[in-house]
Design an enzyme around this catalytic site. Structure first.
Site, mmCIF file in Angstrom:
data_model
loop_
_atom_site.group_PDB
_atom_site.id
_atom_site.type_symbol
_atom_site.label_atom_id
_atom_site.label_comp_id
_atom_site.label_asym_id
_atom_site.label_seq_id
_atom_site.Cartn_x
_atom_site.Cartn_y
_atom_site.Cartn_z
ATOM 1 N N LYS A 1 1.713 -3.624 6.597
ATOM 2 C CA LYS A 1 2.076 -3.644 5.116
ATOM 3 C C LYS A 1 3.618 -3.456 5.019
ATOM 4 O O LYS A 1 4.481 -3.689 4.304
ATOM 5 C CB LYS A 1 1.342 -3.032 4.117
ATOM 6 C CG LYS A 1 -0.162 -3.694 3.973
ATOM 7 C CD LYS A 1 0.109 -4.932 3.290
ATOM 8 C CE LYS A 1 -0.999 -5.641 3.027
ATOM 9 N NZ LYS A 1 -0.723 -7.061 2.085
ATOM 10 N N TYR B 1 -3.036 -1.504 10.182
ATOM 11 C CA TYR B 1 -2.918 -1.929 9.048
ATOM 12 C C TYR B 1 -1.711 -1.597 8.060
ATOM 13 O O TYR B 1 -0.942 -2.384 7.436
ATOM 14 C CB TYR B 1 -4.279 -1.587 8.155
ATOM 15 C CG TYR B 1 -4.163 -2.110 6.805
ATOM 16 C CD1 TYR B 1 -4.028 -3.317 6.183
ATOM 17 C CD2 TYR B 1 -4.297 -0.845 5.534
ATOM 18 C CE1 TYR B 1 -3.830 -3.323 4.866
ATOM 19 C CE2 TYR B 1 -3.943 -0.988 4.247
ATOM 20 C CZ TYR B 1 -3.748 -2.325 4.054
ATOM 21 O OH TYR B 1 -3.749 -2.586 2.790
ATOM 22 N N THR C 1 0.787 -1.260 -0.080
ATOM 23 C CA THR C 1 0.096 0.104 -0.155
ATOM 24 C C THR C 1 0.872 1.367 -0.039
ATOM 25 O O THR C 1 1.813 1.311 0.555
ATOM 26 C CB THR C 1 -0.778 0.311 1.194
ATOM 27 O OG1 THR C 1 -1.523 1.282 1.156
ATOM 28 C CG2 THR C 1 -0.094 -0.273 2.642
#
Length: 396
Positions: free
Chosen positions: A188, A184, A147
């Site tokens: 990543k 989150y 991301t």
């Protein structure tokens, strides 16, 4: 040998799977544990578009697209035994790893969700790369969607790859520092670090695709049959800002922009995101990277207020009367941050942006208007508290 797509039941994974399968005669193996469906239901939300079960989707892919090279395996990638059997049986030469708990807001709900997000996301990736190493599949091209959120919001242009550090007169390229703003996004960041280590220790070729905010309702393939539709989330937890704004317009509410809303965020249309992953998966094996190659999967940066005004303008074409309203920002953020992010490598991969933001929003609104009853029935899932409070005051 085969191509493996994980998270293949998801918003990005499903259309990517059928795009890849439509361009090759090789076996494309889809893997998922249907977690996304469970997480969305857990927060009381629903997809605006009806999402068929996986057997119906596969039948539709064969009937509408002529695809006979798709297989599905249900399983949890955090289970090492499952991953080992998966790799032994299918021996993939390419893995498109799109399986993850993908919501920053969901990861912020409480410590349980934060732990789950990090443990789920990182364990799945570790199991896959260790499985490749232990089963003599280290030449498998590992393509992961991480991301752009790993970058945070730096005040300097974001490179497509490493960053240059200078100290004591010496210069070197180093991985971009983890500046993630949620549990989150940090999962990543850790994934990206683990992939660099897997490349260094095991020689696994890695394409780290740093996915921007993906918007859109369909791709060329999913538009062919209603049973092929990918999911469309519009709630606070799993719906991206453009989708939530569009849902507000369809439900007859103003588009809520916090503060000035001049901060720019990276975006990519679903069609352009799917195309990039397909290009990487189907590329010439001789051209696959020897090391870790970073792609900034973004076509343009757009300000929050421009998103809102564009949706309001396009909504007029559907006789949806809405306008942008500014509310006091409850968050601590720079409302004027002008993100600059390099994307030359990704633009070359897909041949440039194929869907303008306006056309993408037009397709989104067209889809949501067709499912307006679902939107209105779940408006409590996307209306911000500040708007609910104002509407309550006006009603009294």
């Amino acid at each position: 040998m085969s191509i493996l797509v994980t998270g293949a039941d998801g918003y990005l994974g499903w259309p990517t799977s059928i795009r890849i399968a439509s361009r090759t005669n090789e076996r494309v193996v889809l893997v998922d544990n249907f977690g996304r469906r469970d997480w969305v239901e857990e927060v009381g939300a629903v997809s605006a578009t009806p999402v068929a079960d996986i057997d119906t989707r596969l039948d539709a892919a064969e009937e509408a697209l002529g695809l006979t090279n798709l297989s599905f395996v249900e399983g949890d990638l955090t289970d090492r035994a499952f991953v080992n059997e998966l790799l032994q049986v299918h021996e993939p030469h390419t893995i498109v790893h799109a399986a993850a708990q993908p919501s920053a807001p969901y990861s912020q709900i409480n410590g349980e969700r934060a732990n789950y997000t990090q443990e789920n996301n990182m364990a799945a990736t570790r199991n896959l790369v260790w499985g490749l190493h232990e089963h003599d599949l280290s030449d498998t091209h590992f393509i992961e969607t991480t991301t752009t959120g790993v970058y945070g919001a730096p005040e300097f242009p974001i490179p497509e790859g490493g960053a240059t550090m200078e100290n004591g007169g010496e210069r070197d390229e180093v991985p971009f520092p983890a500046m993630a703003g949620s549990w989150y996004h940090l999962s990543k960041s850790h994934d990206a670090a683990n992939l660099r280590l897997a490349n260094k220790q095991f020689g696994i070729p890695v394409s780290d695709v740093r996915t921007a905010i993906v918007y859109g309702a369909e791709t060329d393939e999913t538009a062919r049959d209603d049973r092929l539709a990918t999911r469309f989330d519009f709630d606070y937890y799993f719906g991206v800002v453009a989708h939530r704004f569009a849902a507000q317009a369809v439900a007859g509410y103003p588009i809520t922009v916090y503060g000035r809303g001049e901060q720019r965020k990276p975006f990519v249309a679903l069609e352009d995101a799917v195309e990039g992953l397909a290009q990487l998966a189907l590329g010439d094996p001789d051209d696959r990277p020897d090391d870790v190659t970073v792609y900034n999967q973004v076509t343009r940066a757009i300000s929050i207020v421009e998103i809102g005004t564009t949706i309001a303008d396009v909504a007029g074409e559907f006789d949806l009367g809405t306008e942008v309203e500014h509310f006091e920002n409850p968050r601590e953020e720079d409302e004027t941050h002008q993100m600059e992010i390099e994307n030359d490598r990704y633009a070359d991969l897909i041949g440039g942006q194929s869907v303008s933001f306006e056309d993408g929003i037009r397709n989104v609104l067209e889809t949501l208007v067709e499912n307006a009853d679902t939107i209105r029935a779940h408006e409590d899932r996307f209306l911000p508290g500040v708007l609910e409070d104002r509407l309550a005051d006006e009603a009294n």
